[in-house]
Design a protein around this motif. Sequence first.
Motif, PDB file in Angstrom:
ATOM      1  N   UNK A  87      -2.984   7.966  58.843  1.00 11.26           N
ATOM      2  CA  UNK A  87      -4.152   7.637  58.030  1.00 11.26           C
ATOM      3  C   UNK A  87      -4.805   8.900  57.479  1.00 11.26           C
ATOM      4  N   UNK A  88      -5.087   9.861  58.359  1.00 18.90           N
ATOM      5  CA  UNK A  88      -5.776  11.081  57.926  1.00 18.90           C
ATOM      6  C   UNK A  88      -4.895  11.888  56.972  1.00 18.90           C
ATOM      7  N   UNK A  94      -3.016  11.796  49.378  1.00 19.83           N
ATOM      8  CA  UNK A  94      -3.380  11.018  48.190  1.00 19.83           C
ATOM      9  C   UNK A  94      -4.466  11.718  47.378  1.00 19.83           C
ATOM     10  N   UNK A  95      -5.483  12.249  48.066  1.00 25.61           N
ATOM     11  CA  UNK A  95      -6.552  12.950  47.358  1.00 25.61           C
ATOM     12  C   UNK A  95      -6.009  14.159  46.615  1.00 25.61           C
ATOM     13  N   UNK A  97      -2.839  14.614  45.543  1.00 29.31           N
ATOM     14  CA  UNK A  97      -1.949  14.204  44.459  1.00 29.31           C
ATOM     15  C   UNK A  97      -2.719  13.665  43.253  1.00 29.31           C
ATOM     16  N   UNK A  98      -3.889  13.077  43.503  1.00 29.21           N
ATOM     17  CA  UNK A  98      -4.697  12.530  42.419  1.00 29.21           C
ATOM     18  C   UNK A  98      -5.351  13.637  41.602  1.00 29.21           C
ATOM     19  N   UNK A  99      -5.436  14.827  42.188  1.00 23.16           N
ATOM     20  CA  UNK A  99      -6.092  15.942  41.509  1.00 23.16           C
ATOM     21  C   UNK A  99      -7.593  15.759  41.573  1.00 23.16           C
ATOM     22  N   UNK A 100      -8.291  16.865  41.581  1.00 21.99           N
ATOM     23  CA  UNK A 100      -9.748  16.785  41.669  1.00 21.99           C
ATOM     24  C   UNK A 100     -10.371  18.046  41.093  1.00 21.99           C
ATOM     25  N   UNK A 101     -11.584  17.893  40.623  1.00 24.92           N
ATOM     26  CA  UNK A 101     -12.284  19.059  40.107  1.00 24.92           C
ATOM     27  C   UNK A 101     -13.041  19.747  41.240  1.00 24.92           C
ATOM     28  N   UNK A 102     -13.740  20.801  40.940  1.00 26.52           N
ATOM     29  CA  UNK A 102     -14.452  21.601  41.947  1.00 26.52           C
ATOM     30  C   UNK A 102     -15.462  20.760  42.723  1.00 26.52           C
ATOM     31  N   UNK A 103     -16.169  19.867  42.034  1.00 30.14           N
ATOM     32  CA  UNK A 103     -17.177  19.040  42.691  1.00 30.14           C
ATOM     33  C   UNK A 103     -16.533  18.041  43.657  1.00 30.14           C
ATOM     34  N   UNK A 179      -1.565  17.423  54.246  1.00 31.12           N
ATOM     35  CA  UNK A 179      -1.312  16.004  54.502  1.00 31.12           C
ATOM     36  C   UNK A 179       0.069  15.781  55.091  1.00 31.12           C
ATOM     37  N   UNK A 180       1.055  16.489  54.542  1.00 30.71           N
ATOM     38  CA  UNK A 180       2.427  16.376  55.062  1.00 30.71           C
ATOM     39  C   UNK A 180       2.489  16.865  56.506  1.00 30.71           C
TER      40      UNK A 180
END
Length: 195
Positions: A87-88, A94-95, A97-103, A179-180
């Motif tokens: 789960x963790x 997933x987070x 792989x989805x990509x994210x900005x600085x915020x 994650x891996x």
Amino acid sequence: MEWNILFLLNSILFGIGLAMDAFSVSLANGMNEPRMAPRRMAKIAGVYAIFQIVMPLIGWFCVHTIAGLFASFQRFIPWIALLLLLYIGGKMLMESLQGKDEEAEEASTLSFAALLLQGLATSIDALSVGFTIANYSAAAAAAESLIIGIVTFLICIGGLLLGRRFGVKLAGKAGILGGIILIAIGIEIFLKGIL
């Protein structure tokens, strides 16, 4: 049980062996959060250390009180660790792989609830140490557990420092690798437990 250098060495070796899962998770957490402050690192390592102190004592207590109930629960330990770390690790993967900005990156730092789940998942095998120290007095069992916790704390600080260093170099790939790693640890604990 006699207090001597062999007792201390045994406790340190138990601590090293039990801390390897927590070290790997610390490494992943450090990579996922490369700008982690020293105070936060101490908090994370402290949570893992507390779990590594408490779990052997729970195991020791169970041997002296409710051994039959604990024995039937022990077969579920690998499954619990697997599910928690899947789960963790899956969430971290997933987070990333989805990509994210600085915020969004700031919002994805390890929450206290996730930290507790990691602490539980990486220390659940330490329950079995309670069986190996069953012939110890309560004071000796507490001393051994405390030494295990100190060793875990130091090893986890090292893991967080290494992870932080690699996290800066790996930038956006650190969360994927972290994650891996968590998923792999869950599978390893599971396989060790059922084989």
